[in-house]
Scaffold this active site. Structure first.
Site, PDB file in Angstrom:
ATOM      1  N   ARG A 216       0.822  -1.220   0.000  1.00  0.00           N
ATOM      2  CA  ARG A 216       0.000   0.000   0.000  1.00  0.00           C
ATOM      3  C   ARG A 216       0.855   1.270   0.000  1.00  0.00           C
ATOM      4  NH1 ARG A 216      -4.018  -0.279   4.824  1.00  0.00           N
ATOM      5  NH2 ARG A 216      -2.249  -1.305   5.792  1.00  0.00           N
TER       6      ARG A 216
ATOM      7  N   ILE B 224     -27.761   2.994  15.629  1.00  0.00           N
ATOM      8  CA  ILE B 224     -27.590   1.918  14.645  1.00  0.00           C
ATOM      9  C   ILE B 224     -26.603   0.863  15.129  1.00  0.00           C
ATOM     10  CG2 ILE B 224     -27.050   1.462  12.205  1.00  0.00           C
ATOM     11  CD1 ILE B 224     -29.619   3.140  12.784  1.00  0.00           C
ATOM     12  N   GLY B 225     -25.836   1.166  16.168  1.00  0.00           N
ATOM     13  CA  GLY B 225     -24.996   0.112  16.739  1.00  0.00           C
ATOM     14  C   GLY B 225     -23.657   0.588  17.240  1.00  0.00           C
TER      15      GLY B 225
ATOM     16  N   GLU C  53     -26.407  -3.099  -3.032  1.00  0.00           N
ATOM     17  CA  GLU C  53     -25.261  -3.090  -3.957  1.00  0.00           C
ATOM     18  C   GLU C  53     -25.000  -4.464  -4.559  1.00  0.00           C
ATOM     19  OE1 GLU C  53     -22.520  -1.640  -0.915  1.00  0.00           O
ATOM     20  OE2 GLU C  53     -21.276  -3.384  -1.310  1.00  0.00           O
TER      21      GLU C  53
ATOM     22  N   GLU D 152     -31.274   5.426   5.692  1.00  0.00           N
ATOM     23  CA  GLU D 152     -30.670   6.743   5.575  1.00  0.00           C
ATOM     24  C   GLU D 152     -31.681   7.677   4.910  1.00  0.00           C
ATOM     25  OE1 GLU D 152     -26.734   6.553   3.800  1.00  0.00           O
ATOM     26  OE2 GLU D 152     -27.216   8.378   2.698  1.00  0.00           O
TER      27      GLU D 152
ATOM     28  N   HIS E 107     -22.694  11.318   8.295  1.00  0.00           N
ATOM     29  CA  HIS E 107     -21.578  11.474   7.365  1.00  0.00           C
ATOM     30  C   HIS E 107     -20.927  12.846   7.500  1.00  0.00           C
ATOM     31  CE1 HIS E 107     -24.160   8.305   5.815  1.00  0.00           C
ATOM     32  NE2 HIS E 107     -23.045   7.741   5.410  1.00  0.00           N
TER      33      HIS E 107
HETATM   34  N1  GLN Z   1     -24.219  -1.765  13.142  1.00  0.00           N
HETATM   35  C1  GLN Z   1     -23.266  -1.164  12.266  1.00  0.00           C
HETATM   36  C2  GLN Z   1     -22.724   0.100  12.890  1.00  0.00           C
HETATM   37  O1  GLN Z   1     -23.452   0.737  13.602  1.00  0.00           O
HETATM   38  C3  GLN Z   1     -23.887  -0.821  10.955  1.00  0.00           C
HETATM   39  C4  GLN Z   1     -22.909  -0.160  10.044  1.00  0.00           C
HETATM   40  C5  GLN Z   1     -23.373  -0.022   8.629  1.00  0.00           C
HETATM   41  O2  GLN Z   1     -24.543  -0.101   8.362  1.00  0.00           O
HETATM   42  N2  GLN Z   1     -22.460   0.185   7.708  1.00  0.00           N
HETATM   43  O3  GLN Z   1     -21.597   0.489  12.634  1.00  0.00           O
HETATM   44 ZN    ZN Z   2     -25.391   2.108   7.756  1.00  0.00          ZN
END
Ligand code: GLN
Ligand code: ZN
Length: 772
Positions: A17, A448-449, A622, A682, A711
């Site tokens: 890299r 989300i986690g 995707e 999102e 983001h």
């Molecule tokens: N649970 C994951 C987080 O919160 C989800 C991440 C993602 O969707 N890319 O990081």
């Molecule tokens: Zn996500």
């Protein structure tokens, strides 16, 4: 005529890299322009030398890029929006990197946050290159777009190689594909209509390349494998008629990632000297091409997989190539596409299981395979008998290895019937039971986690990996992070908590490392975008879960609070999508195996007491195939896999899923069919308009439209998030709504996350009052 051995592109990041290190050092002001250019030059020279040493006849140039070849093309054509033009000369690094990443200094690390935001000038939009995990910068054009040859990079690199003794074949991205990838901010404007203005620039470039001594050019038109309309076919005809008339080198028109399909006749009728076919993805196109191709058309047969890391079956490949060579005067043998999509060299992987290692071929090994095929074709198989025997032995070992075939997994999978992918109770009944159990307020809040993966977290992980921090100390550190995060969520009054995912290096790797059938490399990096590289796991065998993967962490986190703690898992489709997948069985079967392993984890979490379990499917969209005709088959097995993972639990256990994007219009039926009790998506940047798909579809289950754009470091206000929730409440019923950020918070800083989530909870309370 002997067969000619050609390559279409080599990884540009370097075996260690080096390119990443250099460009990031340049961005950080630690090295200057001259040092960056010197490193790049060294990497190019090494790649050319490597290809020559391996015995490649046709070596590409201009496959190198500081960031992305589509961006290089935009700059070369002078398609530089005014915003960036003001920053310097069109071919300067300032303009180039501003288009790539905006004018900001912070370097993003991980996650689906693609490093946009911040700074004065925003980056160009970025998106995935066809169905790969490589990202390109989306060209931007306007109806009054003018084009001019604005960079001499293809010429410079051709000359640079020549000075080093390499006569190369420059690679350029073709005009039709470039225009098809381009976007305009003017609604209804079709970039393809700019073709007549674009062609003189290509003609000028081709003439210059010829004058510099190039006899062939590889012109990539991967859009040839996409579904087309007549207007697009006309564009190919117009473009290649004009380029044939230019005083340029011969053109090797290069398609990849699929079959020419409906464009086959068009492609065969174009006035080009050569045509490259991807015979790995679309072997069936060889016959019709052989039947329809002009006798003097040089065919390039892409038989070595440029997208995956498995050794080729050389004997079987020769069986296919030998008759073609007999029938045609002139063939090239090549990888299916650029080797950009595979890691550089297997030699670095000294710690892989030797059995598995013997089945693999990275870019360097693929060059060697190509050279072997060439020798066998031109001098007879006897000239490389020992090598072919060794290859046959590897292929046979893999085919029959117990490592790839686990009878327990096989028999379990064959017993899977429709009941495995169906929750016993319909949503309406489930949700009533879940509500009675969870007793959440309306518009419940959650995240989300992940919580910030701070420098300390990364440092501790690195120290643990190196052995400098022992298991107990590392676990203690992680428990402390987790406990602090759980307490804090309770303090700010979030309803459904998470443990923070501090123990996870990556949402796929964490699970892959604990599942059977996966291998991990030390340095098999592949470029994802710009300087960002990923190291996808290798799924080589049948997948199963020897023991629980997340239950202990969940149990610990739940022990700290009375509030519901979400179990957090990555879904089967996402694990599949972000790995190198075995090629000896359908992807669907591999995905179902992963689904069963995740199902086991879901059931164990439930048994441990989890009332809410989230299965992330960040990559479901995707995975969509390039051609519409193939979508439904994919969506069927992808949705089935998710449902297999999710359906082992009782009705009162609530299943969440999360998706990191916002385009749902064309897949909403599949999203509905997943039948997750709650989905988070999102939406914050589109001001809830993206909920329309859910509204039109009358999506019945619960949904958490992201109200906090993770983001960006910007801290959203209470008022704006409340506004978003009220908007969502107009479109969906308030009873359906959850309140959460757009995605995980691991790329953010605590300083941003704290006030943002405090505001989010307050916004939820305000919206509850307003919507009540
Ligand atoms: N649970 C994951 C987080 O919160 C989800 C991440 C993602 O969707 N890319 O990081
Ligand atoms: Zn996500």
């Amino acid at each position: 005529m002997p067969a000619t051995i050609a390559n279409l592109g080599f990884p540009r990041i370097g075996p260690r890299r080096e390119l990443k290190t250099a460009v990031e050092a340049y961005w950080a002001g630690k090295i200057d322009r001259a040092q960056l250019l010197e490193t790049a030059k060294g990497l190019r020279a090494a790649a050319w030398d490597r290809q020559k040493a391996a015995g490649i006849d046709v070596i590409p140039s201009n496959d190198f890029s500081f960031y992305d070849q589509v961006l290089d093309t935009s700059v070369m054509l002078g398609a530089i929006p005014d915003l960036y033009r003001a920053l310097g000369a069109p071919d300067s690094l300032e303009v180039y990197f501003a288009m790539a990443r905006g004018t900001r200094t912070e370097v993003q690390e991980e996650g689906c946050a693609h490093g946009h935001g911040g700074g004065d000038v925003p980056a160009q939009e970025m998106t995935k290159w066809f169905d790969t995990n490589y990202h390109y910068m989306v060209p931007e054009v306007s109806p009054d777009q003018a084009f001019a040859l604005s960079s001499t990079k293809p010429l410079d690199h051709f000359r640079e190689a020549a000075a080093l003794g390499h006569h190369t074949r420059p690679v350029i991205l073709g005009p039709v594909t470039w225009l098809l990838l381009a976007k305009s901010h003017v609604p209804g404007f079709e970039p393809l209509t700019l073709l007549p203005r674009l062609l003189p620039v290509y003609a000028e470039l081709l003439a210059k390349l010829r004058a510099a001594g190039a006899d062939w050019v590889q012109i990539d038109e991967p859009a040839l494998v996409l579904d087309s309309r007549e207007a697009i076919r006309t564009a190919y005809r117009t473009a290649y008629a004009a380029l044939a008339a230019a005083d340029g080198p011969k053109l090797m028109l290069t398609s990849y990632f699929g079959s020419l399909g409906d464009n086959l006749e068009t492609a065969l009728a174009l006035p080009v000297a050569g045509l490259h076919l991807d015979l790995v993805r679309a072997p069936e196109q060889l016959e019709p091409v052989l039947n329809g191709a002009r006798k003097d058309l040089r065919l390039s047969l892409g038989v070595i997989d440029g997208r995956n890391i498995w050794k080729a079956d050389l004997a079987a490949t020769l069986d296919r190539l030998e008759p073609v060579l007999k029938a045609r005067a002139d063939i090239e043998v090549a990888p299916s596409c650029s080797l950009l999509h595979v890691p550089v060299d297997l030699a670095a992987e000294t710690r892989l299981d030797p059995q598995v290692r013997d089945w693999l071929a990275f870019a360097q090994q693929k060059l060697e395979e190509l050279a072997l095929l060439g020798k066998a074709l031109n001098q007879g198989r006897g000239s490389v008998a020992a090598e072919l025997a060794a290859n046959a032995a590897s292929i046979e070992a893999r085919r029959t290895s117990p490592l790839t075939h686990d009878p327990k997994v096989r028999s379990r999978l064959s017993a899977v019937n429709a009941n495995w992918s169906r929750r016993v109770t319909p949503f309406a009944e489930r949700i009533a039971l879940q509500q009675a159990r969870l007793r959440l307020p309306p518009l419940p809040t959650t995240t989300i986690g992940s919580f910030p993966q701070t420098a300390e977290v990364r440092k501790a992980r690195a120290a643990h990996d190196k052995g400098a921090l022992d298991d107990a100390a590392y676990a203690a550190f992680l428990r402390e992070e987790t406990a602090r995060t759980v307490r804090w969520q309770e303090e700010i009054d979030i309803d459904v908590l998470v443990h923070g995912e501090f123990e996870r290096n990556d949402m796929v790797q964490y699970f892959g490392e604990q599942l059977s059938g996966f291998a991990f490399t030390r340095s098999a990096w592949v470029q994802s975008y710009g300087s960002r590289c990923v190291r996808p796991p290798i799924i080589y065998g049948d997948v199963s879960r020897p023991k629980p993967m997340t239950v202990e962490w969940w149990r610990y986190a739940q022990s700290l609070t009375q509030r519901p703690m979400k179990g957090m898992l990555t879904g089967p489709v996402t694990i599949l999508q972000w790995s190198f997948v075995r090629d000896d069985q359908p992807r669907a079967d591999t995905c179902r195996q992963i689904a069963l392993a995740i199902r086991d984890e879901v059931v164990d979490l439930e048994q441990a007491g989890a009332a809410v379990i989230q299965i992330d499917e960040a990559a479901l969209r995707e995975g969509l195939p390039l051609n519409r005709a193939d979508w439904q088959a994919y969506l069927d097995w992808a949705v089935e896999s998710f449902r297999i993972a999710a359906s082992g639990v009782r009705p009162e256990t609530q299943i969440h899923t999360h998706m990191c994007y916002s385009e749902f219009n064309d897949i909403i039926a599949a999203i509905g069919a997943m039948d997750a009790d709650v989905i988070s998506i999102e939406t914050s940047r589109s001001k809830m308009e993206l909920l329309d798909a859910f509204v039109t579809y009358k999506y019945p289950n619960e949904i958490g439209p992201g109200v906090y754009d993770i983001h960006s470091p910007r801290i959203p206000t209470v008022a704006e998030m409340r506004e978003l929730l009220l908007k969502a409440g107009e479109r969906l019923s308030a009873g359906q709504l959850w309140v959460n950020p757009d995605c995980g918070l691991k790329t953010r800083k605590w300083e941003d996350v704290r006030p943002a989530l405090v505001n989010m909870v307050e916004a939820a309370k305000a919206a509850r009052a307003a919507l009540a």
